[in-house]
Design an enzyme around this catalytic site. Structure first.
Site, PDB file in Angstrom:
ATOM      1  N   GLU A   1      83.176 -10.621 -56.415  1.00  0.00           N
ATOM      2  CA  GLU A   1      82.621  -9.519 -55.636  1.00  0.00           C
ATOM      3  C   GLU A   1      83.230  -8.207 -56.115  1.00  0.00           C
ATOM      4  O   GLU A   1      84.422  -8.145 -56.450  1.00  0.00           O
ATOM      5  CB  GLU A   1      82.938  -9.739 -54.150  1.00  0.00           C
ATOM      6  CG  GLU A   1      82.326  -8.717 -53.227  1.00  0.00           C
ATOM      7  CD  GLU A   1      82.678  -8.950 -51.768  1.00  0.00           C
ATOM      8  OE1 GLU A   1      81.870  -8.548 -50.909  1.00  0.00           O
ATOM      9  OE2 GLU A   1      83.751  -9.520 -51.480  1.00  0.00           O
ATOM     10  N   LYS A  11      74.310  -9.744 -49.552  1.00  0.00           N
ATOM     11  CA  LYS A  11      75.294 -10.248 -48.589  1.00  0.00           C
ATOM     12  C   LYS A  11      74.808 -10.038 -47.151  1.00  0.00           C
ATOM     13  O   LYS A  11      74.484  -8.924 -46.740  1.00  0.00           O
ATOM     14  CB  LYS A  11      76.619  -9.526 -48.807  1.00  0.00           C
ATOM     15  CG  LYS A  11      77.780 -10.038 -47.964  1.00  0.00           C
ATOM     16  CD  LYS A  11      79.055  -9.279 -48.326  1.00  0.00           C
ATOM     17  CE  LYS A  11      80.280  -9.807 -47.597  1.00  0.00           C
ATOM     18  NZ  LYS A  11      81.499  -9.042 -47.987  1.00  0.00           N
ATOM     19  N   CYS A  23      81.726 -13.792 -50.185  1.00  0.00           N
ATOM     20  CA  CYS A  23      82.959 -13.494 -49.452  1.00  0.00           C
ATOM     21  C   CYS A  23      82.887 -13.879 -47.969  1.00  0.00           C
ATOM     22  O   CYS A  23      83.002 -15.042 -47.622  1.00  0.00           O
ATOM     23  CB  CYS A  23      83.314 -12.011 -49.636  1.00  0.00           C
ATOM     24  SG  CYS A  23      85.058 -11.622 -49.313  1.00  0.00           S
TER      25      CYS A  23
END
Length: 264
Positions: free
Chosen positions: A40, A113, A153
């Site tokens: 990321e 995301k 994440c």
């Protein structure tokens, strides 16, 4: 298939980060990897959250996408391009997007995301929603015969996303986990996602002390469907490789057919 998780300690200079990413991709290809995943924010760890706005790209345009596409084509790799900021509808927001490029350099998949991180322990505080616009849709693609699901994440804490990908051979989790949360939860959650979904997990991460003062946990790794950590790099730049064994996938699913036993 040999896969590679790339670990970086990115800084505020996009060109320098792209050069490092390309060097690590070259290294992964030299080790025989056919799929490589970047962390990321591989292209920028800025001084401020809003620095992402200045380098945000539009689909098919920009130096970050160009580097990923060129590297995929020249190295013959599937590249899961960590994340990069992509322009959103609102001018003061971006999407934190994972772009996947196939070995011929074509864009094969995109995932934005979904879950945005917020944390405050009195000493450290983060709130991605100040700059990021959340994605809305899970994304799965075929990487040379491997059904692969995408996440980023903080998504790791939401197992319902990963259930959407079943049956899946591989799940990618590019991340920039904080040192504080990573120390306690990173490996625990990665192994849990691998075990409960009976799939491989590739987790490329930021790992070290960044120029902006932030420290990330690192520990980029590959986990097998039994929860075994096959390869890990605790800190610093580097590449970790492991093999995705389809026979191992079949063995785990046959001896403990948990996915077939699901009721809900």
């Amino acid at each position: 298939m040999k896969i590679a998780a790339l670990q970086m300690v990115s800084g505020p200079e996009v060109a320098a980060n792209l050069a490092t990413a390309r060097r690590l991709l070259d290294d992964a290809a030299a080790q025989g990897a056919r799929l490589a995943a970047l962390p990321e924010y591989f292209c920028l760890m800025g001084q401020h959250d809003r620095d992402k706005l200045a380098i945000a790209e539009t689909p098919g345009q920009g130096p970050i996408q160009a580097m990923l596409a060129t590297a995929a084509r020249e190295l013959g790799l599937w590249i899961i391009g960590g994340t990069l900021p992509m322009r959103a509808d609102a001018p003061d927001r971006v999407r934190n997007a994972t772009l996947v490029f196939s070995p011929d350099g074509r864009l094969a998949a995109r995932y934005d995301k979904i879950h945005l991180f917020a944390y405050d322990n009195g000493r450290e505080s983060y709130d991605e929603a100040r700059v990021l616009e959340p994605g809305t849709a899970p994304t799965v693609f075929d990487a040379g015969g491997l059904r692969t699901g995408l996440s980023v994440c903080y998504d790791l804490r939401f197992p319902e996303l990963f259930r959407r990908y079943n049956p899946c051979d591989l799940v990618a989790v590019p991340a920039a986990f904080t040192y504080t949360t990573g120390e306690k939860h990173w490996e625990l959650l990665l192994r849990a996602r691998a075990v409960e979904n009976q799939c491989y997990v590739i987790a490329p991460a930021q790992g070290g002390r960044h120029p902006n003062g932030r420290r990330t946990w690192g520990h980029s790794m590959v986990v097998d469907p039994w929860g075994e950590v096959l390869a890990v790099l605790p800190e610093g730049e580097g590449v970790v490789c492991a093999d995705v064994d389809v026979q191992r996938l079949a063995q785990v699913r046959q001896q403990l057919p948990a996915l077939a036993h699901r009721k809900l």
